[in-house]
Design a protein around this motif. Sequence first.
Motif, PDB file in Angstrom:
ATOM      1  N   VAL A 270       0.866  -1.182   0.000  1.00  0.00           N
ATOM      2  CA  VAL A 270       0.000   0.000   0.000  1.00  0.00           C
ATOM      3  C   VAL A 270       0.904   1.234   0.000  1.00  0.00           C
ATOM      4  CG1 VAL A 270      -1.905   1.216   1.110  1.00  0.00           C
ATOM      5  CG2 VAL A 270      -1.648  -1.244   1.463  1.00  0.00           C
ATOM      6  N   LYS A 271       0.719   2.101  -0.975  1.00  0.00           N
ATOM      7  CA  LYS A 271       1.525   3.325  -1.028  1.00  0.00           C
ATOM      8  C   LYS A 271       0.611   4.540  -0.916  1.00  0.00           C
ATOM      9  CE  LYS A 271       5.636   5.169  -3.321  1.00  0.00           C
ATOM     10  NZ  LYS A 271       6.619   4.948  -4.413  1.00  0.00           N
ATOM     11  N   ILE A 272       0.856   5.326   0.121  1.00  0.00           N
ATOM     12  CA  ILE A 272       0.028   6.496   0.437  1.00  0.00           C
ATOM     13  C   ILE A 272       0.828   7.769   0.162  1.00  0.00           C
ATOM     14  CG2 ILE A 272      -0.914   7.812   2.388  1.00  0.00           C
ATOM     15  CD1 ILE A 272      -1.783   5.098   3.586  1.00  0.00           C
ATOM     16  N   GLY A 273       0.205   8.712  -0.530  1.00  0.00           N
ATOM     17  CA  GLY A 273       0.826  10.007  -0.768  1.00  0.00           C
ATOM     18  C   GLY A 273       0.111  11.098   0.007  1.00  0.00           C
ATOM     19  N   VAL A 274       0.852  11.820   0.851  1.00  0.00           N
ATOM     20  CA  VAL A 274       0.299  12.976   1.570  1.00  0.00           C
ATOM     21  C   VAL A 274       0.688  14.221   0.777  1.00  0.00           C
ATOM     22  CG1 VAL A 274       0.265  14.285   3.728  1.00  0.00           C
ATOM     23  CG2 VAL A 274       0.498  11.786   3.786  1.00  0.00           C
ATOM     24  N   LEU A 275      -0.310  14.858   0.181  1.00  0.00           N
ATOM     25  CA  LEU A 275      -0.083  15.990  -0.721  1.00  0.00           C
ATOM     26  C   LEU A 275      -0.699  17.241  -0.099  1.00  0.00           C
ATOM     27  CD1 LEU A 275       0.990  16.869  -3.521  1.00  0.00           C
ATOM     28  CD2 LEU A 275      -1.248  16.273  -4.466  1.00  0.00           C
TER      29      LEU A 275
ATOM     30  N   GLY B  44       3.732  27.249   2.435  1.00  0.00           N
ATOM     31  CA  GLY B  44       2.966  28.479   2.278  1.00  0.00           C
ATOM     32  C   GLY B  44       2.006  28.745   3.428  1.00  0.00           C
ATOM     33  N   VAL B  45       0.878  29.404   3.114  1.00  0.00           N
ATOM     34  CA  VAL B  45      -0.058  29.878   4.141  1.00  0.00           C
ATOM     35  C   VAL B  45      -0.780  28.750   4.875  1.00  0.00           C
ATOM     36  CG1 VAL B  45      -0.472  32.156   3.162  1.00  0.00           C
ATOM     37  CG2 VAL B  45      -1.839  30.229   2.367  1.00  0.00           C
ATOM     38  N   TYR B  46      -0.787  27.527   4.314  1.00  0.00           N
ATOM     39  CA  TYR B  46      -1.480  26.415   4.960  1.00  0.00           C
ATOM     40  C   TYR B  46      -0.512  25.364   5.539  1.00  0.00           C
ATOM     41  CZ  TYR B  46      -5.611  28.225   2.463  1.00  0.00           C
ATOM     42  OH  TYR B  46      -6.626  29.020   1.988  1.00  0.00           O
ATOM     43  N   ALA B  47       0.764  25.701   5.565  1.00  0.00           N
ATOM     44  CA  ALA B  47       1.760  24.720   6.029  1.00  0.00           C
ATOM     45  C   ALA B  47       1.576  24.353   7.499  1.00  0.00           C
ATOM     46  CB  ALA B  47       3.169  25.253   5.796  1.00  0.00           C
ATOM     47  N   ASP B  48       1.198  25.315   8.336  1.00  0.00           N
ATOM     48  CA  ASP B  48       1.043  25.037   9.774  1.00  0.00           C
ATOM     49  C   ASP B  48      -0.159  24.151  10.054  1.00  0.00           C
ATOM     50  OD1 ASP B  48       3.297  26.418  10.464  1.00  0.00           O
ATOM     51  OD2 ASP B  48       2.258  28.224  11.159  1.00  0.00           O
ATOM     52  N   LEU B  49      -1.236  24.326   9.292  1.00  0.00           N
ATOM     53  CA  LEU B  49      -2.448  23.547   9.578  1.00  0.00           C
ATOM     54  C   LEU B  49      -2.411  22.179   8.915  1.00  0.00           C
ATOM     55  CD1 LEU B  49      -4.681  23.609   6.967  1.00  0.00           C
ATOM     56  CD2 LEU B  49      -4.629  26.026   7.573  1.00  0.00           C
ATOM     57  N   SER B  50      -1.516  21.982   7.935  1.00  0.00           N
ATOM     58  CA  SER B  50      -1.382  20.680   7.276  1.00  0.00           C
ATOM     59  C   SER B  50       0.091  20.279   7.279  1.00  0.00           C
ATOM     60  CB  SER B  50      -1.973  20.736   5.869  1.00  0.00           C
ATOM     61  OG  SER B  50      -1.340  21.723   5.061  1.00  0.00           O
ATOM     62  N   GLY B  51       0.803  20.515   6.170  1.00  0.00           N
ATOM     63  CA  GLY B  51       2.249  20.359   6.129  1.00  0.00           C
ATOM     64  C   GLY B  51       2.796  19.050   6.663  1.00  0.00           C
ATOM     65  N   GLU B  52       3.961  19.142   7.294  1.00  0.00           N
ATOM     66  CA  GLU B  52       4.623  17.955   7.828  1.00  0.00           C
ATOM     67  C   GLU B  52       3.796  17.286   8.920  1.00  0.00           C
ATOM     68  OE1 GLU B  52       7.430  14.936   8.417  1.00  0.00           O
ATOM     69  OE2 GLU B  52       7.074  16.289   6.728  1.00  0.00           O
ATOM     70  N   GLY B  53       2.973  18.069   9.628  1.00  0.00           N
ATOM     71  CA  GLY B  53       2.125  17.502  10.670  1.00  0.00           C
ATOM     72  C   GLY B  53       1.167  16.450  10.136  1.00  0.00           C
ATOM     73  N   SER B  54       0.707  16.615   8.895  1.00  0.00           N
ATOM     74  CA  SER B  54      -0.178  15.615   8.293  1.00  0.00           C
ATOM     75  C   SER B  54       0.584  14.329   7.984  1.00  0.00           C
ATOM     76  CB  SER B  54      -0.820  16.173   7.021  1.00  0.00           C
ATOM     77  OG  SER B  54      -1.763  17.182   7.338  1.00  0.00           O
TER      78      SER B  54
ATOM     79  N   VAL C  27      -4.560  17.341   1.103  1.00  0.00           N
ATOM     80  CA  VAL C  27      -4.848  18.303   0.027  1.00  0.00           C
ATOM     81  C   VAL C  27      -5.724  19.479   0.468  1.00  0.00           C
ATOM     82  CG1 VAL C  27      -5.420  18.573  -2.434  1.00  0.00           C
ATOM     83  CG2 VAL C  27      -4.674  16.352  -1.574  1.00  0.00           C
ATOM     84  N   PRO C  28      -5.159  20.385   1.274  1.00  0.00           N
ATOM     85  CA  PRO C  28      -5.828  21.672   1.477  1.00  0.00           C
ATOM     86  C   PRO C  28      -5.796  22.462   0.171  1.00  0.00           C
ATOM     87  CG  PRO C  28      -3.607  21.756   2.360  1.00  0.00           C
ATOM     88  CD  PRO C  28      -3.840  20.338   1.927  1.00  0.00           C
ATOM     89  N   THR C  29      -6.599  23.506   0.099  1.00  0.00           N
ATOM     90  CA  THR C  29      -6.777  24.361  -1.080  1.00  0.00           C
ATOM     91  C   THR C  29      -7.778  23.686  -2.032  1.00  0.00           C
ATOM     92  OG1 THR C  29      -4.479  25.108  -0.879  1.00  0.00           O
ATOM     93  CG2 THR C  29      -5.672  25.780  -2.848  1.00  0.00           C
TER      94      THR C  29
END
Length: 401
Positions: free
Chosen positions: A25-30, A35-45, A98-100
Amino acid sequence: MLKRLLTATALAALTAGAALAQTPVKIGVLNDRSGVYADLSGEGSVVAARMAVEDFKAADKGLKVEIVSADHQNKPDVGAALARQWYDRDGVDAIFDVPTSSVALAISQVTREKNKAFVNSGAGTADLTGAQCSPNTVHWTYDTVALANGTGGAMVKRGGDTWFFLTADYAFGQALQRDTTAVVVKNGGKVVGSVKTPFPTSDFSSFLLQAQGSGAKVIGLANAGGDTINAIKQAAEFGITEGGQSIAGLLIFVSDVHSLTTKTAQGLVLTEPFYWDLNDATRAFSDRFAKSSGGKKPTAVQAGVYAGVIHYLKAVEALKSAGDGAQVVAKMKELPTDDPLFGKGTIRPDGRKIHDMYLFEVKKPGESKGEWDLYKTLATIPGAEAFRPMSEGGCPLVGKS
């Protein structure tokens, strides 16, 4: 003796073969990693996805899971190109986060073309489960209708019956203004004006002056992340709330409030599906998450990635394959959802994940007992009330279910 030895060797070979025959199983976190949404998603996701694989005990259940990640830069063309590369060349089975909204809508289309799976946590547009729904897409965490029903409805009931919107000029902002306007009007309010703001932008001064001059009781911020933080900071500098107008942050995350501090954000009413301090289970997860994230508590988007990965892996385990994305998503809809962060829930035929939403208010500095003690709960909004009725979304899949 020789017969026993041969039997033992054969058994050992079978056992070794079973151990090797794990389902890949290969999962991609995109998401936005810079940018402006890095803190709410980014590496934390990515951290949340890894925690989900660990907590699911994927290896023990015959799944060999690999996680990759990339930055879509909040650009639909960049996101779509990355998705095609992942699906066509790199063997990715499913994309998460995938925020945005404009990027999410593009990824949903590519995922359907390639018959993979897309579990969205970060984007807001309710069109993902409306006219642009897909048999390969699940919308997990929140959407613009739930935000509008929560924050928009609460503000009107508190007397905020005239609105002026500052709207990020792309799919998410437009959907959020549309859905909030519907709730405001339904509750007897009216919209006196709006202005589209570039996405992203750091200077909201001219837009805030227009909103201030409108005389609207509520200035609705149809934006998110760094844009919301900048708009609220600049509104404070202009003394807008002291002048009697209220600011409605229509999409606020705990990372935003932490950045703003309770001194600036106190009294803000907001809607979220998750808060780290809701209960023992959310606190336990969040403490573990913080140890891998420099002390930061998880946002609702990161929590949604965790829960979505767990449920996706349940479906893959049941099918013993991640190969057919539509089949995996159908199995996700068939299985009831249950995880420590969102509790028990369901995924509707249109792909909308249903769970409770919460109306929060940001604490005053004197009420906060620590750096991340930021919210008090005003109300729990049952999932059936928070999200749009499936019959009203216009999803073509609904008639086929």
